[in-house]
Design a protein around this motif. Structure first.
Motif, PDB file in Angstrom:
ATOM      1  N   PHE A 163      14.856   5.949  -1.340  1.00 48.36           N
ATOM      2  CA  PHE A 163      15.818   4.874  -1.086  1.00 48.36           C
ATOM      3  C   PHE A 163      15.145   3.659  -0.453  1.00 48.36           C
ATOM      4  O   PHE A 163      15.723   2.571  -0.423  1.00 48.36           O
ATOM      5  CB  PHE A 163      16.971   5.367  -0.209  1.00 48.36           C
ATOM      6  N   GLU A 164      13.907   3.821   0.068  1.00 50.32           N
ATOM      7  CA  GLU A 164      13.205   2.676   0.646  1.00 50.32           C
ATOM      8  C   GLU A 164      12.771   1.662  -0.414  1.00 50.32           C
ATOM      9  O   GLU A 164      12.409   0.528  -0.089  1.00 50.32           O
ATOM     10  CB  GLU A 164      11.993   3.136   1.463  1.00 50.32           C
ATOM     11  N   MET A 165      12.824   2.054  -1.713  1.00 52.83           N
ATOM     12  CA  MET A 165      12.577   1.078  -2.787  1.00 52.83           C
ATOM     13  C   MET A 165      13.638  -0.026  -2.780  1.00 52.83           C
ATOM     14  O   MET A 165      13.416  -1.126  -3.293  1.00 52.83           O
ATOM     15  CB  MET A 165      12.599   1.775  -4.152  1.00 52.83           C
ATOM     16  N   ILE A 225      10.145   7.711 -11.076  1.00 49.43           N
ATOM     17  CA  ILE A 225       9.655   7.498  -9.709  1.00 49.43           C
ATOM     18  C   ILE A 225       8.366   6.696  -9.724  1.00 49.43           C
ATOM     19  O   ILE A 225       8.186   5.749  -8.942  1.00 49.43           O
ATOM     20  CB  ILE A 225       9.439   8.854  -9.000  1.00 49.43           C
ATOM     21  N   ILE A 226       7.455   7.059 -10.629  1.00 50.07           N
ATOM     22  CA  ILE A 226       6.179   6.345 -10.724  1.00 50.07           C
ATOM     23  C   ILE A 226       6.413   4.894 -11.129  1.00 50.07           C
ATOM     24  O   ILE A 226       5.849   3.961 -10.530  1.00 50.07           O
ATOM     25  CB  ILE A 226       5.240   7.050 -11.719  1.00 50.07           C
ATOM     26  N   THR A 227       7.248   4.694 -12.136  1.00 45.45           N
ATOM     27  CA  THR A 227       7.468   3.330 -12.634  1.00 45.45           C
ATOM     28  C   THR A 227       8.147   2.450 -11.585  1.00 45.45           C
ATOM     29  O   THR A 227       7.764   1.277 -11.415  1.00 45.45           O
ATOM     30  CB  THR A 227       8.310   3.343 -13.918  1.00 45.45           C
ATOM     31  N   LEU A 228       9.122   2.991 -10.886  1.00 43.82           N
ATOM     32  CA  LEU A 228       9.810   2.177  -9.880  1.00 43.82           C
ATOM     33  C   LEU A 228       8.880   1.859  -8.713  1.00 43.82           C
ATOM     34  O   LEU A 228       8.911   0.738  -8.174  1.00 43.82           O
ATOM     35  CB  LEU A 228      11.064   2.898  -9.379  1.00 43.82           C
ATOM     36  N   SER A 229       8.045   2.814  -8.312  1.00 45.09           N
ATOM     37  CA  SER A 229       7.095   2.570  -7.227  1.00 45.09           C
ATOM     38  C   SER A 229       6.082   1.504  -7.627  1.00 45.09           C
ATOM     39  O   SER A 229       5.764   0.598  -6.836  1.00 45.09           O
ATOM     40  CB  SER A 229       6.375   3.864  -6.851  1.00 45.09           C
ATOM     41  N   VAL A 230       5.582   1.595  -8.859  1.00 47.24           N
ATOM     42  CA  VAL A 230       4.621   0.598  -9.350  1.00 47.24           C
ATOM     43  C   VAL A 230       5.300  -0.764  -9.475  1.00 47.24           C
ATOM     44  O   VAL A 230       4.711  -1.800  -9.123  1.00 47.24           O
ATOM     45  CB  VAL A 230       4.016   1.050 -10.694  1.00 47.24           C
ATOM     46  N   TRP A 231       6.536  -0.778  -9.981  1.00 48.85           N
ATOM     47  CA  TRP A 231       7.261  -2.047 -10.080  1.00 48.85           C
ATOM     48  C   TRP A 231       7.425  -2.676  -8.699  1.00 48.85           C
ATOM     49  O   TRP A 231       7.223  -3.898  -8.528  1.00 48.85           O
ATOM     50  CB  TRP A 231       8.639  -1.820 -10.702  1.00 48.85           C
ATOM     51  N   PHE A 269       0.825  -1.208   0.000  1.00 48.66           N
ATOM     52  CA  PHE A 269       0.000   0.000   0.000  1.00 48.66           C
ATOM     53  C   PHE A 269       0.863   1.263   0.000  1.00 48.66           C
ATOM     54  O   PHE A 269       0.502   2.266  -0.627  1.00 48.66           O
ATOM     55  CB  PHE A 269      -0.946  -0.002   1.201  1.00 48.66           C
ATOM     56  N   TYR A 270       1.994   1.216   0.690  1.00 48.36           N
ATOM     57  CA  TYR A 270       2.859   2.399   0.705  1.00 48.36           C
ATOM     58  C   TYR A 270       3.427   2.694  -0.671  1.00 48.36           C
ATOM     59  O   TYR A 270       3.430   3.852  -1.123  1.00 48.36           O
ATOM     60  CB  TYR A 270       4.013   2.214   1.700  1.00 48.36           C
ATOM     61  N   TYR A 271       3.921   1.671  -1.375  1.00 52.18           N
ATOM     62  CA  TYR A 271       4.480   1.894  -2.707  1.00 52.18           C
ATOM     63  C   TYR A 271       3.414   2.415  -3.674  1.00 52.18           C
ATOM     64  O   TYR A 271       3.684   3.300  -4.495  1.00 52.18           O
ATOM     65  CB  TYR A 271       5.088   0.596  -3.248  1.00 52.18           C
ATOM     66  N   ALA A 272       2.198   1.872  -3.573  1.00 54.09           N
ATOM     67  CA  ALA A 272       1.114   2.355  -4.426  1.00 54.09           C
ATOM     68  C   ALA A 272       0.771   3.808  -4.090  1.00 54.09           C
ATOM     69  O   ALA A 272       0.529   4.627  -4.986  1.00 54.09           O
ATOM     70  CB  ALA A 272      -0.112   1.465  -4.262  1.00 54.09           C
ATOM     71  N   LEU A 273       0.773   4.140  -2.800  1.00 54.86           N
ATOM     72  CA  LEU A 273       0.480   5.512  -2.376  1.00 54.86           C
ATOM     73  C   LEU A 273       1.550   6.476  -2.871  1.00 54.86           C
ATOM     74  O   LEU A 273       1.241   7.591  -3.314  1.00 54.86           O
ATOM     75  CB  LEU A 273       0.396   5.565  -0.849  1.00 54.86           C
ATOM     76  N   ALA A 274       2.814   6.058  -2.830  1.00 49.73           N
ATOM     77  CA  ALA A 274       3.905   6.909  -3.303  1.00 49.73           C
ATOM     78  C   ALA A 274       3.768   7.201  -4.793  1.00 49.73           C
ATOM     79  O   ALA A 274       3.940   8.347  -5.238  1.00 49.73           O
ATOM     80  CB  ALA A 274       5.249   6.241  -3.012  1.00 49.73           C
ATOM     81  N   ALA A 275       3.449   6.177  -5.580  1.00 53.02           N
ATOM     82  CA  ALA A 275       3.261   6.376  -7.020  1.00 53.02           C
ATOM     83  C   ALA A 275       2.091   7.314  -7.291  1.00 53.02           C
ATOM     84  O   ALA A 275       2.175   8.209  -8.145  1.00 53.02           O
ATOM     85  CB  ALA A 275       3.022   5.026  -7.710  1.00 53.02           C
TER      86      ALA A 275
END
Length: 370
Positions: free
Chosen positions: A202-204, A286-292, A97-103
């Motif tokens: 960097f949390e990715m 940023i969007i692509t890496l968060s979604v990935w 949920f956090y990665y989706a929220l970031a994107a």
């Protein structure tokens, strides 16, 4: 135990520099000065350095934590190893949920800038559809394609946008930097907390760590990326302090973007249009890496291929853009993301590291008993 990733899918350690820096300098770089100068005034540059040093510590902590993951795995594998399938799965869902929220936050923030500055009459859903289609194309190509976007997202903006911020120095008032050390440590700490959102990215690493060749050796590049991000923000805040004053900057929504209006080119009347256009290369990685990362969590948890979960996630993001269109909603969304990111990297990761460290100590003590 998760299967090892094939070598053809791995990236060289030095590419971590581009991946981390590309995700740290995003839309927030256009307006981070306002909350900082509100709390720390002319001493805001100290908050930038304090937050950057804290990010260095957290990066070091993440590498130490991930070294305990089975077969050099990601945080999902670590959760399963130390908390079991069900509790670990719940913790990993929070990461999803956090990665989706970031994107979603980055997507909405950039669309707002485009609508305000360039195309005020075009609907939000049209921009969202274009960016999400680009995201689908990049993420479906695999992690190496996403990393390639990050490389271009660092090089091209650095050569085109960053030099523009030095033009306002012609009108600088350097006495705005005085008096130095005029704010308490509490005020600087509060300003540093406001700065946390800008260093997030960097949390990715928690998810793409297994995709690094000789992952421990990439740590120096991760720290180099964070140091370079510190330099970028340090330069931006210094120029902003000497160009604006504390009261003036509170009435400017995007101070960095306003600085880009200063350069005068005979054949270009609105230089900020060029900056906003090039900024696509900053936002899309940023969007692509968060979604990935989000789809990677889904694959690890539910054994669903990323290409199958990707359209579902993008459809959810697209639906969200239909409800978050007002400026107040986007500001609230940004605050949610900042708080979630802060608790993830500054609270959860250190606590998890302590737990893992203690669990390993107990395990070794039990093994040594006769």
């Amino acid at each position: 135990m998760k299967q090892a990733i094939q070598e053809r899918f791995l990236i060289s350690p030095f590419l971590v520099f581009f991946v981390i820096h590309a995700t740290q300098v995003g839309v927030g770089a256009l307006n981070f000065q306002r909350p900082l100068m509100k709390e720390a005034g002319q001493d805001a540059w100290m908050a930038v350095l304090m937050a950057g040093l804290a990010a260095h510590v957290l990066i070091w902590l993440m590498y130490r934590l991930l070294s305990h993951s089975p077969s050099g795995g990601d945080l999902v594998s670590l959760h399963e190893q130390y908390f079991g399938r069900w509790i670990g799965g719940v913790l990993s869902l929070g990461l999803l949920f956090y990665y989706a929220l970031a994107a979603f936050m980055v997507l909405q923030s950039y669309i707002e800038i485009i609508k305000v500055w360039v195309f005020p009459l075009i609907g939000v859903w049209q921009f969202s559809l274009v960016f999400l289609l680009l995201t689908y194309y990049a993420v479906s190509g695999g992690f190496r394609v996403v990393v390639g976007l990050c490389v271009w997202g660092v090089v091209i903006p650095l050569l085109t946008i960053f030099p523009m911020v030095f033009f306002p120095l012609e009108y600088a008032q350097y006495r705005n930097l005085l008096p130095v050390f005029d704010h308490s440590f509490g005020q600087l700490a509060k300003a540093s907390k406001e700065m946390v959102l800008q260093y997030l990215g960097f949390e990715m690493l928690l998810m793409y760590y297994p995709f690094l060749k000789n992952a421990p050796s990439s740590q120096k590049w991760a720290h180099a990326a964070n140091a370079f991000t510190m330099f970028i923000y340090f330069v931006l805040i210094l120029i902003s302090v000497v160009f604006y004053n504390k009261e003036q900057i509170q009435h400017i929504t995007w101070p960095t973007l306003t600085l880009a209006k200063i350069p005068e080119v005979p054949f270009i009347e609105r230089m900020e249009y060029i900056v906003i256009s090039i900024y696509v290369l900053v936002v899309v990685p940023i969007i692509t890496l968060s979604v990935w990362a989000a789809t990677r969590v889904v694959k690890q948890l539910f054994a669903v291929q990323q290409r199958r979960s990707l359209p579902v996630l993008l459809a959810c993001l697209f639906a969200g853009t239909l409800f978050f269109q007002e400026k107040t909603d986007i500001e609230q969304l940004t605050q949610w993301t900042a708080k979630a990111g802060f608790y993830l990297v500054a609270v959860y990761v250190p606590l998890l590291y302590v737990y893992v460290w203690m669990a390993e100590k107990v395990k070794k003590a039990l093994q040594q008993k006769p």
